[in-house]
Motif scaffolding. Structure first.
Motif, mmCIF file in Angstrom:
data_model
loop_
_atom_site.group_PDB
_atom_site.id
_atom_site.type_symbol
_atom_site.label_atom_id
_atom_site.label_comp_id
_atom_site.label_asym_id
_atom_site.label_seq_id
_atom_site.Cartn_x
_atom_site.Cartn_y
_atom_site.Cartn_z
ATOM 1 N N GLN A 193 2.862 -4.124 22.217
ATOM 2 C CA GLN A 193 2.260 -4.540 20.953
ATOM 3 C C GLN A 193 2.523 -3.500 19.860
ATOM 4 O OE1 GLN A 193 -1.711 -4.944 22.433
ATOM 5 N NE2 GLN A 193 -1.552 -7.156 22.780
ATOM 6 N N ALA A 194 2.520 -2.244 20.249
ATOM 7 C CA ALA A 194 2.704 -1.174 19.265
ATOM 8 C C ALA A 194 4.168 -0.916 18.936
ATOM 9 C CB ALA A 194 2.057 0.114 19.786
ATOM 10 N N ASN A 195 5.065 -1.152 19.892
ATOM 11 C CA ASN A 195 6.430 -0.659 19.725
ATOM 12 C C ASN A 195 7.530 -1.723 19.732
ATOM 13 O OD1 ASN A 195 5.692 2.202 19.779
ATOM 14 N ND2 ASN A 195 5.213 1.857 21.937
ATOM 15 N N ALA A 196 7.273 -2.894 20.273
ATOM 16 C CA ALA A 196 8.360 -3.858 20.469
ATOM 17 C C ALA A 196 8.555 -4.757 19.254
ATOM 18 C CB ALA A 196 8.096 -4.725 21.699
ATOM 19 N N ILE A 197 9.801 -5.132 19.024
ATOM 20 C CA ILE A 197 10.162 -6.177 18.069
ATOM 21 C C ILE A 197 10.500 -7.417 18.888
ATOM 22 C CG2 ILE A 197 11.743 -6.895 16.237
ATOM 23 C CD1 ILE A 197 12.302 -3.894 15.752
ATOM 24 N N ALA A 198 9.819 -8.517 18.610
ATOM 25 C CA ALA A 198 10.056 -9.755 19.350
ATOM 26 C C ALA A 198 11.148 -10.561 18.665
ATOM 27 C CB ALA A 198 8.774 -10.569 19.440
ATOM 28 N N LEU A 199 12.170 -10.945 19.440
ATOM 29 C CA LEU A 199 13.220 -11.844 18.962
ATOM 30 C C LEU A 199 12.898 -13.222 19.519
ATOM 31 C CD1 LEU A 199 16.326 -9.640 19.868
ATOM 32 C CD2 LEU A 199 14.974 -9.583 17.757
ATOM 33 N N VAL A 200 12.488 -14.156 18.662
ATOM 34 C CA VAL A 200 12.000 -15.447 19.144
ATOM 35 C C VAL A 200 12.968 -16.556 18.763
ATOM 36 C CG1 VAL A 200 9.610 -14.663 19.067
ATOM 37 C CG2 VAL A 200 10.568 -15.852 17.096
ATOM 38 N N ALA A 201 13.159 -17.503 19.685
ATOM 39 C CA ALA A 201 14.144 -18.561 19.494
ATOM 40 C C ALA A 201 13.591 -19.788 18.785
ATOM 41 C CB ALA A 201 14.731 -18.971 20.847
ATOM 42 N N SER A 202 12.291 -19.780 18.439
ATOM 43 C CA SER A 202 11.707 -20.918 17.722
ATOM 44 C C SER A 202 10.422 -20.475 17.053
ATOM 45 C CB SER A 202 11.419 -22.085 18.669
ATOM 46 O OG SER A 202 10.339 -21.782 19.532
ATOM 47 N N GLU A 203 9.953 -21.284 16.116
ATOM 48 C CA GLU A 203 8.672 -21.000 15.467
ATOM 49 C C GLU A 203 7.534 -21.035 16.483
ATOM 50 O OE1 GLU A 203 8.117 -23.653 12.219
ATOM 51 O OE2 GLU A 203 9.929 -23.026 11.156
ATOM 52 N N ARG A 204 7.599 -21.987 17.400
ATOM 53 C CA ARG A 204 6.553 -22.095 18.425
ATOM 54 C C ARG A 204 6.478 -20.818 19.262
ATOM 55 N NH1 ARG A 204 7.622 -23.792 23.344
ATOM 56 N NH2 ARG A 204 9.530 -24.811 22.609
ATOM 57 N N LEU A 205 7.640 -20.272 19.640
ATOM 58 C CA LEU A 205 7.646 -19.025 20.398
ATOM 59 C C LEU A 205 7.146 -17.861 19.550
ATOM 60 C CD1 LEU A 205 11.009 -19.458 22.330
ATOM 61 C CD2 LEU A 205 8.696 -19.606 23.271
ATOM 62 N N GLY A 206 7.434 -17.898 18.249
ATOM 63 C CA GLY A 206 6.914 -16.866 17.364
ATOM 64 C C GLY A 206 5.393 -16.882 17.324
ATOM 65 N N ALA A 207 4.819 -18.077 17.259
ATOM 66 C CA ALA A 207 3.362 -18.191 17.258
ATOM 67 C C ALA A 207 2.772 -17.705 18.580
ATOM 68 C CB ALA A 207 2.954 -19.639 16.991
ATOM 69 N N GLN A 208 3.460 -17.999 19.680
ATOM 70 C CA GLN A 208 2.996 -17.547 20.988
ATOM 71 C C GLN A 208 3.042 -16.026 21.074
ATOM 72 O OE1 GLN A 208 4.954 -19.466 24.289
ATOM 73 N NE2 GLN A 208 4.097 -18.068 25.805
ATOM 74 N N LEU A 266 -0.161 -13.072 21.362
ATOM 75 C CA LEU A 266 -0.236 -11.992 22.351
ATOM 76 C C LEU A 266 -0.338 -10.620 21.693
ATOM 77 C CD1 LEU A 266 2.424 -13.240 24.946
ATOM 78 C CD2 LEU A 266 -0.073 -13.405 25.091
ATOM 79 N N GLY A 267 -0.368 -10.591 20.364
ATOM 80 C CA GLY A 267 -0.496 -9.321 19.659
ATOM 81 C C GLY A 267 0.802 -8.658 19.288
ATOM 82 N N LEU A 268 1.926 -9.386 19.443
ATOM 83 C CA LEU A 268 3.227 -8.857 19.018
ATOM 84 C C LEU A 268 3.386 -9.177 17.540
ATOM 85 C CD1 LEU A 268 5.223 -10.084 22.132
ATOM 86 C CD2 LEU A 268 4.656 -7.715 21.607
ATOM 87 N N THR A 269 3.329 -8.168 16.713
ATOM 88 C CA THR A 269 3.259 -8.397 15.269
ATOM 89 C C THR A 269 4.603 -8.289 14.560
ATOM 90 O OG1 THR A 269 2.703 -6.057 14.919
ATOM 91 C CG2 THR A 269 0.870 -7.606 15.171
ATOM 92 N N ARG A 270 5.555 -7.599 15.159
ATOM 93 C CA ARG A 270 6.887 -7.486 14.540
ATOM 94 C C ARG A 270 7.793 -8.529 15.169
ATOM 95 N NH1 ARG A 270 9.005 -1.489 14.476
ATOM 96 N NH2 ARG A 270 8.254 -1.469 16.622
ATOM 97 N N ILE A 271 8.099 -9.566 14.402
ATOM 98 C CA ILE A 271 8.800 -10.726 14.941
ATOM 99 C C ILE A 271 9.999 -11.056 14.066
ATOM 100 C CG2 ILE A 271 8.604 -13.206 15.399
ATOM 101 C CD1 ILE A 271 5.681 -12.702 16.122
ATOM 102 N N VAL A 272 11.133 -11.288 14.708
ATOM 103 C CA VAL A 272 12.356 -11.715 14.026
ATOM 104 C C VAL A 272 12.789 -13.038 14.648
ATOM 105 C CG1 VAL A 272 14.788 -11.186 13.574
ATOM 106 C CG2 VAL A 272 13.069 -9.364 13.471
ATOM 107 N N ARG A 273 13.019 -14.028 13.811
ATOM 108 C CA ARG A 273 13.375 -15.365 14.283
ATOM 109 C C ARG A 273 14.885 -15.434 14.544
ATOM 110 N NH1 ARG A 273 12.288 -20.983 13.484
ATOM 111 N NH2 ARG A 273 13.826 -21.974 14.838
#
Length: 262
Positions: A213-228, A232-239
Motif C-alpha cells: 500500500q505504501a510502496n507499490a504502483i498498481a498497473l491495472v488492465a481495466s477500470e473495474r480492476l482499478g476500483a478493486q 485494497l488501499g493501493l492508491t498509486r494506480i496506472v491504467r
C-alpha cells in the motif's frame, strides 16, 4: 518495446507478476527490456481437463448461437479436447486480442474481439446486442468472468458452460516474498485478473499488505480492476490499455517516467 525511450526510467525497478505459474516468460522478457526484474507471486497454476465430461460439455457449448472464450488458456485446453476449426458453427467471441490470436492460430477464422479488452468491452459488442432467446456457449474455467454469464442471462440468454481447465490454488511463496524484499524499487504490481489479485492479497501477511500500500504502483488492465485495487488501499494506480504483456509494460513505462514514479 523498441519505440519506448528509456533514458528516464530508473536504473532498477521490479515488476510483481500474478500470472499463473509457468506463464511468466513474456512479461519477464518485456520487463527486462526496460531494465526491470520480475518477481513472480503466482496465486495458482492451470490444469487442463481431459475427461469425457469436459469434452461433452465443450461439444454442447460449441453448438450455441454465440460462443465466448474467456482466455488463451481456455482456447489451449479446448483445442486439446477437439479440433476447433472444424467445430465452428457460429461467431466466436473473446475477451481480448490474446485469446483471439490463440483461436486464429488453431485455424478458427470467424473471431470477434472487443477494443476494450475486459468483460464490459465484450458485453458491449454489437454481436451481443440482443441475445434474448439465444444460447451462449461459455468456454472457461470454474470461477472468474462471472460478470459475463450474469449479464447475458439478465439480457435473456441461456448459458451453456464448458469448464475446460481449472485453477489450482498455490500457497504464496515466502521465498519469492523474500526476493521481493531485496528487489529494487519502484515496485509495479501488474493486475490483469481480479480473482488473482484477491487470492494473492488474502494470503499476504498484514505487514506486507501495508508495505505494498505504501510502496507499490498498481498497473491495472481495466477500470473495474482499478476500483478493486483502490479498495485494497493501493492508491498509486496506472491504467493499462489491456491485459497483454505489451500493454502492461507500456503502462509500466508510463508509471516509471510519469508523476506516479516519484
Amino acid at each position: 518495446m523498441t519505440g519506448m525511450a528509456n533514458h528516464t526510467i530508473p536504473t532498477g525497478w521490479t515488476l510483481i507478476s500474478l500470472r499463473p505459474q509457468g506463464q511468466q516468460a513474456a512479461l519477464r522478457h518485456a520487463a527486462a527490456a526496460l531494465g526491470g526484474r520480475t518477481v513472480a507471486l503466482s496465486p495458482w497454476r492451470l490444469q487442463r481437463l481431459h475427461d469425457t465430461a469436459a469434452a461433452q460439455q465443450l461439444q454442447r457449448a460449441l453448438t450455441s448461437d454465440r460462443v465466448v472464450f474467456t482466455s488463451p488458456a481456455a482456447v489451449a485446453a479446448a483445442a486439446s479436447l477437439i479440433p476447433l476449426a472444424a467445430a465452428q458453427r457460429s461467431p466466436w467471441l473473446t475477451v481480448g486480442e490474446g485469446t483471439a490470436r490463440a483461436l486464429l492460430a488453431h485455424g478458427v477464422a470467424d473471431v470477434h474481439a472487443p477494443q476494450r479488452m475486459d468483460s464490459e468491452g465484450l458485453l458491449a459488442m454489437p454481436v451481443l446486442g440482443d441475445v434474448r432467446g439465444m444460447q451462449i456457449g461459455l468456454v472457461t474455467a470454474p470461477g472468474g468472468r462471472g460478470l459475463i454469464a450474469a449479464e447475458l442471462q439478465a439480457a435473456g440468454a441461456q448459458i451453456t458452460r464448458a469448464d475446460v481447465y481449472r485453477r489450482l490454488p498455490l500457497r504464496l511463496s515466502r521465498r519469492m516474498l523474500a526476493r521481493l524484499a531485496r528487489s529494487p524499487s519502484p515496485w509495479l504490481l501488474a493486475i490483469s485478473s481480479g480473482e488473482a489479485l484477491q487470492r494473492f492479497w488474502q494470503q499476504l501477511p498484514a505487514h506486507w499488505q501495508q508495505r505494498l500500500q505504501a510502496n507499490a504502483i498498481a498497473l491495472v488492465a481495466s477500470e473495474r480492476l482499478g476500483a478493486q485495487a483502490q479498495a485494497l488501499g493501493l492508491t498509486r494506480i496506472v491504467r493499462s490499455e489491456g491485459p497483454t504483456h505489451l500493454q502492461l509494460i507500456a503502462a509500466a513505462h508510463t508509471a516509471l517516467t510519469g508523476p506516479a514514479a516519484t
